[in-house]
Write an enzyme that holds these catalytic residues in place. Structure first.
Site, PDB file in Angstrom:
ATOM      1  N   CYS A 132      45.034  34.631  38.265  1.00 46.37           N
ATOM      2  CA  CYS A 132      45.354  35.760  37.640  1.00 46.37           C
ATOM      3  C   CYS A 132      45.227  36.617  38.216  1.00 46.37           C
ATOM      4  O   CYS A 132      44.313  37.621  37.835  1.00 46.37           O
ATOM      5  CB  CYS A 132      44.548  35.458  36.052  1.00 46.37           C
ATOM      6  SG  CYS A 132      45.799  36.239  34.702  1.00 46.37           S
ATOM      7  N   CYS A 135      45.370  39.790  35.154  1.00 36.12           N
ATOM      8  CA  CYS A 135      44.094  39.732  35.116  1.00 36.12           C
ATOM      9  C   CYS A 135      43.177  40.234  36.052  1.00 36.12           C
ATOM     10  O   CYS A 135      42.790  41.513  35.919  1.00 36.12           O
ATOM     11  CB  CYS A 135      43.479  38.754  35.043  1.00 36.12           C
ATOM     12  SG  CYS A 135      44.078  37.962  34.075  1.00 36.12           S
ATOM     13  N   ASP A 136      43.187  40.166  37.184  1.00 44.08           N
ATOM     14  CA  ASP A 136      42.508  40.838  38.301  1.00 44.08           C
ATOM     15  C   ASP A 136      43.232  41.694  39.423  1.00 44.08           C
ATOM     16  O   ASP A 136      42.059  42.560  40.598  1.00 44.08           O
ATOM     17  CB  ASP A 136      41.866  39.099  39.695  1.00 44.08           C
ATOM     18  CG  ASP A 136      41.067  38.713  38.669  1.00 44.08           C
ATOM     19  OD1 ASP A 136      40.516  39.252  37.212  1.00 44.08           O
ATOM     20  OD2 ASP A 136      40.652  36.971  38.587  1.00 44.08           O
TER      21      ASP A 136
END
Ligand code: FAD
Ligand code: NAP
Length: 307
Positions: A132, A135-136
């Site tokens: 992701c 997300c990261d």
């Protein structure tokens, strides 16, 4: 007979439980084999509103769980193995053999990212291997990263990562992308993206033994093996919705995502929320939002039936 059963304890299921419990539907939540859902597999969550200093994924879902229990949600462990969602009384068969009967149900079983399945990738998940970028990605400022895949998700991930990373390697196993032409064009013309065609990942390298430092890549046409230095690997080879238990019971698309309209499924009284019905956004906040919608829809359904 329960008024409402909720399947899944990620942000979608827990948010549905908070709303349903406050509406005095006394929901029963079946939490599944991954209590708290996908967020429990990651560390810092920086994009969930209300936590300017970030919150770790496990704590975030623990708080949601406490909130759901505070208003009277009952929680049972284990997976739903099969279901009968026809007629007025819906039934869910748990792996223990226990049968849960309910007048309405919310399916919030999420989706699982597909991984390459090589041991070094598994070992380094959460230590530089992610599925992701939204997300990261921000953790990889000014370092090179790699993305694996050739679909639209891989294109989106690669383009998003160019905002942070010094360079993005895109590793694809064929000599053309599956992605839509417009997305593929953006990637192929981007100055920060280097494409490794006809290539597969042999091994994720971790010279320091605790985080990703590189990638060993094999060209499947020439058999040439090369190593690239990277700080992060983003695997974007597709997701699989967790819908096996509901096959034949609910309308699904060709990859198994539940088809919904405002969280309503094709079965009266059965609703779906979160990643299990969303192949596009796949975020904690959108999962929570649709969990809220599903609970409100369930409440309206039960009221309309005088239940
Ligand atoms: P999930 O969180 O997938 O939860 C599904 C639940 O269903 C689980 O509790 C599971 O046990 C249960 N279940 C599955 N099958 C069954 C069954 N048969 N019977 C009973 N229960 C079942 N999003 C963000 O917004 N920000 C981030 O920073 C972020 N970071 C992420 C990092 C990682 C590593 C990953 C993998 C995802 C990340 N996401 C992030 C995405 C986010 O986690 C998901 O979008 C979100 O968790 C989806 O919520 P959900 O409730 O729909 O499903
Ligand atoms: P996808 O279209 O199925 O693409 C998966 C990619 O991963 C393919 O290129 C595939 O290679 C590769 N792959 C699969 N298994 C692999 C393995 N084991 N090793 C190496 N590579 C592997 O999945 P997706 O990209 O997640 O997209 C899913 C759906 O969502 C699609 O319909 C897509 O259009 C849609 N989507 C749309 C958007 C958008 O419109 N903005 C954004 C994201 C997703 P091959 O090509 O060789 O099979």
């Amino acid at each position: 007979m329960r008024k409402l059963a909720i399947v899944g304890s990620g942000p979608a299921g827990l948010t549905a439980a908070i709303y349903a419990a406050r509406a005095r539907l006394e929901p029963l939540l079946v939490e599944g084999l991954l209590p708290g859902g996908q967020l429990t597999t990651t560390t810092e969550i920086e994009n969930y509103p209300g936590f300017p200093a970030a919150i770790d994924g496990y704590s975030l879902v623990q708080e949601m769980r406490k909130q759901a229990e505070r208003f009277g949600t009952s929680i049972v462990s284990g997976d739903v193995k099969s279901a009968n969602l026809e007629g007025k009384a819906l039934s869910l068969v748990l792996e223990s053999g226990e049968v849960v009967e309910a007048l309405s149900a919310i399916i919030a079983t999420g989706a699982s990212a597909s991984y390459l399945g090589i041991p070094s990738e598994q070992k380094l998940r959460g230590k530089g291997v992610s599925a992701c970028a939204t997300c990261d990605g921000a953790f990889y400022r000014n370092v090179p990263v790699a993305v694996v895949g050739g679909g639209d998700t891989a294109m989106e991930e690669a383009l998003f990562l160019t905002r942070f990373a010094s360079r993005v390697f895109l590793v694809h196993r064929r000599d053309r992308f599956r992605a839509s032409p417009i997305m593929a064009d953006r990637v192929t013309t981007h100055p920060k993206i280097s494409i490794l065609w006809d290539s597969t990942v042999d091994e994720v390298l971790d010279v320091t033994r605790d985080k990703v430092t590189g990638l060993r890549v094999r060209n499947i046409k020439t058999a040439a093996v090369s190593e690239i230095e990277i700080g992060g690997l983003f695997v974007a080879i597709g997701h699989k919705p967790n819908t096996d238990a509901f096959r034949g019971q609910l309308e699904m698309d060709e990859t198994g995502y539940i088809v919904t309209k405002n969280t309503r499924t094709n079965r009266a009284g059965v609703f779906a929320a979160g990643d299990v019905q969303d192949r596009v956004y796949r975020q904690a906040i959108t999962a929570a939002g649709s969990g809220c919608m599903a609970a409100l829809e369930a409440q309206r359904y039960l009221e309309s039936k005088g239940l």
